[in-house]
Scaffold this motif. Structure first.
Motif, PDB file in Angstrom:
ATOM      1  N   MET A   1       0.847  -1.169   0.000  1.00  0.00           N
ATOM      2  CA  MET A   1       0.000   0.000   0.000  1.00  0.00           C
ATOM      3  C   MET A   1       0.895   1.236   0.000  1.00  0.00           C
ATOM      4  SD  MET A   1      -2.904   1.249   2.750  1.00  0.00           S
ATOM      5  CE  MET A   1      -3.373  -0.392   3.122  1.00  0.00           C
ATOM      6  N   ALA A   2       0.610   2.169  -0.863  1.00  0.00           N
ATOM      7  CA  ALA A   2       1.396   3.400  -0.934  1.00  0.00           C
ATOM      8  C   ALA A   2       1.197   4.214   0.338  1.00  0.00           C
ATOM      9  CB  ALA A   2       0.967   4.203  -2.147  1.00  0.00           C
ATOM     10  N   ALA A   3       2.194   5.023   0.647  1.00  0.00           N
ATOM     11  CA  ALA A   3       2.149   5.810   1.877  1.00  0.00           C
ATOM     12  C   ALA A   3       0.951   6.755   1.892  1.00  0.00           C
ATOM     13  CB  ALA A   3       3.444   6.584   2.048  1.00  0.00           C
ATOM     14  N   SER A   4       0.619   7.336   0.746  1.00  0.00           N
ATOM     15  CA  SER A   4      -0.501   8.278   0.705  1.00  0.00           C
ATOM     16  C   SER A   4      -1.827   7.564   0.929  1.00  0.00           C
ATOM     17  CB  SER A   4      -0.521   9.032  -0.614  1.00  0.00           C
ATOM     18  OG  SER A   4      -0.718   8.129  -1.680  1.00  0.00           O
ATOM     19  N   SER A   5      -2.002   6.385   0.352  1.00  0.00           N
ATOM     20  CA  SER A   5      -3.254   5.658   0.571  1.00  0.00           C
ATOM     21  C   SER A   5      -3.320   5.121   1.994  1.00  0.00           C
ATOM     22  CB  SER A   5      -3.427   4.540  -0.446  1.00  0.00           C
ATOM     23  OG  SER A   5      -2.446   3.545  -0.276  1.00  0.00           O
ATOM     24  N   ARG A   6      -2.182   4.766   2.570  1.00  0.00           N
ATOM     25  CA  ARG A   6      -2.160   4.325   3.972  1.00  0.00           C
ATOM     26  C   ARG A   6      -2.596   5.462   4.886  1.00  0.00           C
ATOM     27  NH1 ARG A   6      -0.188   0.638   7.605  1.00  0.00           N
ATOM     28  NH2 ARG A   6       0.695   1.492   9.513  1.00  0.00           N
ATOM     29  N   ALA A   7      -2.079   6.653   4.627  1.00  0.00           N
ATOM     30  CA  ALA A   7      -2.460   7.818   5.429  1.00  0.00           C
ATOM     31  C   ALA A   7      -3.944   8.129   5.246  1.00  0.00           C
ATOM     32  CB  ALA A   7      -1.606   9.013   5.050  1.00  0.00           C
ATOM     33  N   GLN A   8      -4.420   7.993   4.021  1.00  0.00           N
ATOM     34  CA  GLN A   8      -5.833   8.248   3.744  1.00  0.00           C
ATOM     35  C   GLN A   8      -6.719   7.258   4.492  1.00  0.00           C
ATOM     36  OE1 GLN A   8      -6.930   7.514  -0.322  1.00  0.00           O
ATOM     37  NE2 GLN A   8      -8.807   8.726  -0.188  1.00  0.00           N
ATOM     38  N   VAL A   9      -6.324   5.992   4.500  1.00  0.00           N
ATOM     39  CA  VAL A   9      -7.095   4.957   5.186  1.00  0.00           C
ATOM     40  C   VAL A   9      -7.089   5.201   6.698  1.00  0.00           C
ATOM     41  CG1 VAL A   9      -7.146   2.499   5.752  1.00  0.00           C
ATOM     42  CG2 VAL A   9      -6.808   3.221   3.390  1.00  0.00           C
ATOM     43  N   LEU A  10      -5.926   5.552   7.245  1.00  0.00           N
ATOM     44  CA  LEU A  10      -5.856   5.816   8.680  1.00  0.00           C
ATOM     45  C   LEU A  10      -6.685   7.040   9.065  1.00  0.00           C
ATOM     46  CD1 LEU A  10      -2.102   5.068   9.434  1.00  0.00           C
ATOM     47  CD2 LEU A  10      -4.103   3.737  10.142  1.00  0.00           C
ATOM     48  N   ASP A  11      -6.658   8.077   8.241  1.00  0.00           N
ATOM     49  CA  ASP A  11      -7.482   9.258   8.508  1.00  0.00           C
ATOM     50  C   ASP A  11      -8.967   8.912   8.473  1.00  0.00           C
ATOM     51  OD1 ASP A  11      -5.281  10.880   8.846  1.00  0.00           O
ATOM     52  OD2 ASP A  11      -5.365  11.713   6.797  1.00  0.00           O
ATOM     53  N   LEU A  12      -9.335   8.099   7.514  1.00  0.00           N
ATOM     54  CA  LEU A  12     -10.724   7.674   7.395  1.00  0.00           C
ATOM     55  C   LEU A  12     -11.144   6.825   8.596  1.00  0.00           C
ATOM     56  CD1 LEU A  12     -13.095   7.878   5.476  1.00  0.00           C
ATOM     57  CD2 LEU A  12     -12.208   5.905   4.253  1.00  0.00           C
ATOM     58  N   TYR A  13     -10.274   5.926   9.020  1.00  0.00           N
ATOM     59  CA  TYR A  13     -10.532   5.084  10.198  1.00  0.00           C
ATOM     60  C   TYR A  13     -10.751   5.955  11.441  1.00  0.00           C
ATOM     61  CZ  TYR A  13      -9.524   1.613  13.861  1.00  0.00           C
ATOM     62  OH  TYR A  13      -9.582   0.811  14.970  1.00  0.00           O
ATOM     63  N   ARG A  14      -9.855   6.901  11.655  1.00  0.00           N
ATOM     64  CA  ARG A  14      -9.977   7.783  12.815  1.00  0.00           C
ATOM     65  C   ARG A  14     -11.246   8.630  12.749  1.00  0.00           C
ATOM     66  NH1 ARG A  14      -4.331   9.144  11.616  1.00  0.00           N
ATOM     67  NH2 ARG A  14      -3.056   7.673  12.755  1.00  0.00           N
ATOM     68  N   ALA A  15     -11.562   9.130  11.565  1.00  0.00           N
ATOM     69  CA  ALA A  15     -12.761   9.954  11.398  1.00  0.00           C
ATOM     70  C   ALA A  15     -14.027   9.153  11.692  1.00  0.00           C
ATOM     71  CB  ALA A  15     -12.817  10.533   9.990  1.00  0.00           C
ATOM     72  N   MET A  16     -14.053   7.903  11.225  1.00  0.00           N
ATOM     73  CA  MET A  16     -15.222   7.059  11.474  1.00  0.00           C
ATOM     74  C   MET A  16     -15.372   6.762  12.961  1.00  0.00           C
ATOM     75  SD  MET A  16     -15.132   4.488   8.205  1.00  0.00           S
ATOM     76  CE  MET A  16     -16.778   3.831   8.410  1.00  0.00           C
ATOM     77  N   LEU A  17     -14.261   6.442  13.630  1.00  0.00           N
ATOM     78  CA  LEU A  17     -14.335   6.185  15.069  1.00  0.00           C
ATOM     79  C   LEU A  17     -14.751   7.440  15.826  1.00  0.00           C
ATOM     80  CD1 LEU A  17     -11.234   3.915  15.801  1.00  0.00           C
ATOM     81  CD2 LEU A  17     -13.650   3.265  15.763  1.00  0.00           C
ATOM     82  N   ARG A  18     -14.160   8.558  15.470  1.00  0.00           N
ATOM     83  CA  ARG A  18     -14.465   9.827  16.146  1.00  0.00           C
ATOM     84  C   ARG A  18     -15.940  10.179  15.980  1.00  0.00           C
ATOM     85  NH1 ARG A  18     -11.612  13.267  13.144  1.00  0.00           N
ATOM     86  NH2 ARG A  18      -9.743  12.127  13.714  1.00  0.00           N
ATOM     87  N   GLU A  19     -16.445  10.029  14.773  1.00  0.00           N
ATOM     88  CA  GLU A  19     -17.841  10.374  14.510  1.00  0.00           C
ATOM     89  C   GLU A  19     -18.790   9.395  15.196  1.00  0.00           C
ATOM     90  OE1 GLU A  19     -20.430  13.085  13.274  1.00  0.00           O
ATOM     91  OE2 GLU A  19     -18.294  13.226  12.816  1.00  0.00           O
ATOM     92  N   SER A  20     -18.415   8.128  15.271  1.00  0.00           N
ATOM     93  CA  SER A  20     -19.264   7.119  15.916  1.00  0.00           C
ATOM     94  C   SER A  20     -19.403   7.366  17.408  1.00  0.00           C
ATOM     95  CB  SER A  20     -18.700   5.724  15.685  1.00  0.00           C
ATOM     96  OG  SER A  20     -18.773   5.395  14.329  1.00  0.00           O
ATOM     97  N   LYS A  21     -18.422   7.998  17.993  1.00  0.00           N
ATOM     98  CA  LYS A  21     -18.494   8.293  19.429  1.00  0.00           C
ATOM     99  C   LYS A  21     -19.523   9.365  19.743  1.00  0.00           C
ATOM    100  CE  LYS A  21     -13.873   6.682  20.407  1.00  0.00           C
ATOM    101  NZ  LYS A  21     -12.526   6.976  20.849  1.00  0.00           N
ATOM    102  N   HIS A  22     -20.084  10.004  18.718  1.00  0.00           N
ATOM    103  CA  HIS A  22     -21.097  11.025  18.924  1.00  0.00           C
ATOM    104  C   HIS A  22     -22.517  10.469  18.931  1.00  0.00           C
ATOM    105  CE1 HIS A  22     -17.800  13.732  17.382  1.00  0.00           C
ATOM    106  NE2 HIS A  22     -18.067  14.197  18.577  1.00  0.00           N
ATOM    107  N   PHE A  23     -22.680   9.166  18.665  1.00  0.00           N
ATOM    108  CA  PHE A  23     -24.018   8.584  18.751  1.00  0.00           C
ATOM    109  C   PHE A  23     -24.539   8.771  20.165  1.00  0.00           C
ATOM    110  CE2 PHE A  23     -23.116   5.835  14.981  1.00  0.00           C
ATOM    111  CZ  PHE A  23     -24.281   6.113  14.281  1.00  0.00           C
ATOM    112  N   SER A  24     -25.770   9.258  20.301  1.00  0.00           N
ATOM    113  CA  SER A  24     -26.320   9.470  21.638  1.00  0.00           C
ATOM    114  C   SER A  24     -26.758   8.153  22.279  1.00  0.00           C
ATOM    115  CB  SER A  24     -27.487  10.455  21.581  1.00  0.00           C
ATOM    116  OG  SER A  24     -28.490   9.980  20.707  1.00  0.00           O
ATOM    117  N   ALA A  25     -27.147   7.184  21.479  1.00  0.00           N
ATOM    118  CA  ALA A  25     -27.592   5.889  21.996  1.00  0.00           C
ATOM    119  C   ALA A  25     -26.386   4.970  22.218  1.00  0.00           C
ATOM    120  CB  ALA A  25     -28.575   5.236  21.035  1.00  0.00           C
TER     121      ALA A  25
END
Length: 91
Positions: free
Chosen positions: A1-25
């Motif tokens: 995996m290229a470094a740029s796509s790895r960084a993109q995947v990690l950013d996406l992973y973090r964003a998804m986790l961060r956003e999921s923590k905002h679920f009220s339920a």
């Protein structure tokens, strides 16, 4: 995996986790976090760039769904569950 796509995947992973923590339920929150972690672990050994791009595109769509659902959930919030009100033990 290229470094740029790895960084993109990690950013996406973090964003998804961060956003999921905002679920009220609590149940939605824990399910979303567990499902995101499982999906990324399941696909961590994918090497094909075309397949990686397809998975990234799917994750971006899923992130938008999570954001939309968090917003809707905040409009119709409920009381916290008993498990959420427990204090963490002090060490």
């Amino acid at each position: 995996m290229a470094a740029s796509s790895r960084a993109q995947v990690l950013d996406l992973y973090r964003a998804m986790l961060r956003e999921s923590k905002h679920f009220s339920a609590y149940n939605y929150r824990t399910y979303a976090i567990r499902r995101i972690r499982d999906a990324f672990r399941e696909n961590k050994n994918v090497k094909d760039p075309v397949e990686i791009q397809a998975l990234v595109n799917k994750a971006k769509r899923d992130l938008e769904i999570i954001r939309r659902q968090v917003h809707i959930g905040q409009l119709y919030s409920t009381d916290k569950l008993i498990i959420e009100n427990q204090e963490k033990p002090r060490t």
